[in-house]
Design a protein around this motif. Structure first.
Motif, mmCIF file in Angstrom:
data_model
loop_
_atom_site.group_PDB
_atom_site.id
_atom_site.type_symbol
_atom_site.label_atom_id
_atom_site.label_comp_id
_atom_site.label_asym_id
_atom_site.label_seq_id
_atom_site.Cartn_x
_atom_site.Cartn_y
_atom_site.Cartn_z
ATOM 1 N N PRO A 1 -4.272 8.049 -11.630
ATOM 2 C CA PRO A 1 -4.143 6.980 -10.524
ATOM 3 C C PRO A 1 -3.405 5.811 -10.592
ATOM 4 N N ALA A 2 -3.026 5.192 -9.475
ATOM 5 C CA ALA A 2 -1.848 4.146 -9.639
ATOM 6 C C ALA A 2 -2.293 3.072 -10.561
ATOM 7 N N GLU A 3 -3.652 2.646 -10.499
ATOM 8 C CA GLU A 3 -3.909 1.375 -11.313
ATOM 9 C C GLU A 3 -3.754 1.819 -12.810
ATOM 10 N N GLU A 4 -4.018 2.877 -13.159
ATOM 11 C CA GLU A 4 -3.722 3.146 -14.633
ATOM 12 C C GLU A 4 -2.144 3.047 -14.741
ATOM 13 N N THR A 5 -1.509 3.493 -13.890
ATOM 14 C CA THR A 5 0.019 3.485 -14.333
ATOM 15 C C THR A 5 0.348 2.006 -14.142
ATOM 16 N N GLU A 6 0.088 1.285 -13.329
ATOM 17 C CA GLU A 6 0.611 -0.226 -13.253
ATOM 18 C C GLU A 6 -0.107 -0.953 -14.438
ATOM 19 N N GLY A 7 -0.913 -0.650 -14.921
ATOM 20 C CA GLY A 7 -1.366 -1.292 -16.306
ATOM 21 C C GLY A 7 -0.684 -0.600 -17.529
ATOM 22 N N GLU B 1 0.705 -1.195 -0.017
ATOM 23 C CA GLU B 1 0.013 0.032 -0.009
ATOM 24 C C GLU B 1 0.888 1.266 0.041
ATOM 25 N N ASP C 1 -4.270 9.630 -4.818
ATOM 26 C CA ASP C 1 -5.213 9.164 -3.746
ATOM 27 C C ASP C 1 -5.106 10.095 -2.557
ATOM 28 N N ARG D 1 2.145 1.715 -3.348
ATOM 29 C CA ARG D 1 1.154 2.026 -4.347
ATOM 30 C C ARG D 1 0.930 3.713 -4.215
#
Length: 335
Positions: free
Chosen positions: A260-266, A234, A316, A237
């Motif tokens: 957003p973190a999820e956008e970067t991670e993908g 976390e 976030d 992240r």
């Protein structure tokens, strides 16, 4: 070196008013003011704002204006700049601005000063400055402090600054440590990832420090990113959006808003982007409260710093607030 070293150390916040993808820049400024109120409630010592010009991902372009809003929204926390970039301004005007702030919020204003002259050639041209202007920083600093002390060969007096005591701090980039030492001023140095370089700067500062009317002895503020969460994953992240923004700036020459973190991670990345991204994620003080406390004790033992200036940014806002709350629990558990 027990955990009491953390409790003995001042902790402060520098917020860069980072914008977020898909959201208006004004929201970032309001978020900064809201974070200052949280920091005050949590027991942080100071809250500083930054100066960036023409940067897509940063809303904070006028630090003394934003500092006024922060000071008006808080009651006890010290408020200042990290920093005003002196080569961009006439020292008289800077003295007047801080004189106004100190007059409105007596005993709460700090004057953090840096020597950067813009992120790109285009920004420097727009400011009417070039890289060589940073070389005059020591003289500009001397002139600025002189306005508070009174008297000028021009016969002009800085109003309402003259006679006021606004604590100055030097942001030690490059030669800044030696300039701070010669001027006898407190120094802010980072970042926590470049520990050896930071220690060399601190040693140079302490060994060459000359007492001044502003500071009788050296005062060291170390700065950097600190992220505290319920787990290592976390905490990492929370750092992902800023890491990608840094990697993008290194490969594309512009500093984007936080995503957003999820956008970067993908996100698919080139090898070069991936290298900068992983490097930007590495080395920060991040993890659970226990892990961060262990690392902070190590850092404070190495540096013997008087204060830690936390510079964490994140997309976030809830996670960012939680990180600052968990960190405060380490140094000010009563809050």
């Amino acid at each position: 070196m027990s955990s009491t070293v953390i409790a003995r150390t001042r902790f402060s916040v520098l917020d860069r008013s980072r914008t977020r993808a898909g959201r208006p820049p004004g929201e970032a400024l309001r978020d900064t003011v809201a974070l200052a109120r949280e920091a005050e409630a949590l027991g942080y010592h100071r809250f500083w704002v930054s100066e960036h010009h023409g940067v897509p991902g940063v809303a904070g372009s006028a630090p003394t204006v934003l500092a006024a809003a922060v000071a008006a929204a808080t009651r006890t926390i010290r408020v200042g700049t990290g920093g005003v970039m002196l080569p961009n301004h006439r020292p008289l005007v800077v003295a007047e601005q801080f004189g106004v702030l100190e007059s409105l919020f007596p005993g709460r204003i700090d004057m953090g000063l840096g020597r950067s002259v813009g992120f790109t050639d285009g920004v420097r041209r727009a400011l009417g400055r070039d890289k060589e202007d940073a070389e005059d920083f020591a003289a500009q600093l001397d002139e600025l402090l002189g306005w508070f002390e009174g008297g000028s060969p021009t016969g002009v007096r800085a109003r309402p600054a003259e006679g006021l005591r606004v604590p100055p701090f030097v942001l030690a980039m490059g030669e800044g440590a030696l300039i701070a030492a010669r001027a006898g001023l407190p120094m802010v140095i980072g970042d926590l990832r470049g520990r050896e370089k930071m220690l060399r700067g601190i040693d140079a500062y302490r060994s060459r420090f000359r007492p001044s009317p502003w500071a009788a002895e050296p005062y060291v503020v170390i700065s950097g990113t600190i992220a505290v969460a319920g787990s290592e994953a976390e905490a990492r992240r929370l750092l992902v959006p800023e890491a990608w923004s840094m990697a993008y700036s290194r490969t594309h020459g512009t500093f984007p808003p936080l995503a957003p973190a999820e956008e970067t991670e993908g996100r698919p990345m080139t090898a070069k982007e991936r290298g900068f991204y992983e490097a930007s994620l590495a080395g920060h003080v991040a993890g659970t409260g226990e892990q961060v406390a262990d690392e902070l004790r190590r850092v404070l033992k190495e540096t013997e710093a008087d204060e830690v200036l936390v510079t964490t940014s994140g997309y976030d806002r809830t996670a960012l607030s939680d990180s600052y709350r968990r960190l405060a629990a380490l140094f000010a558990p009563d809050h």
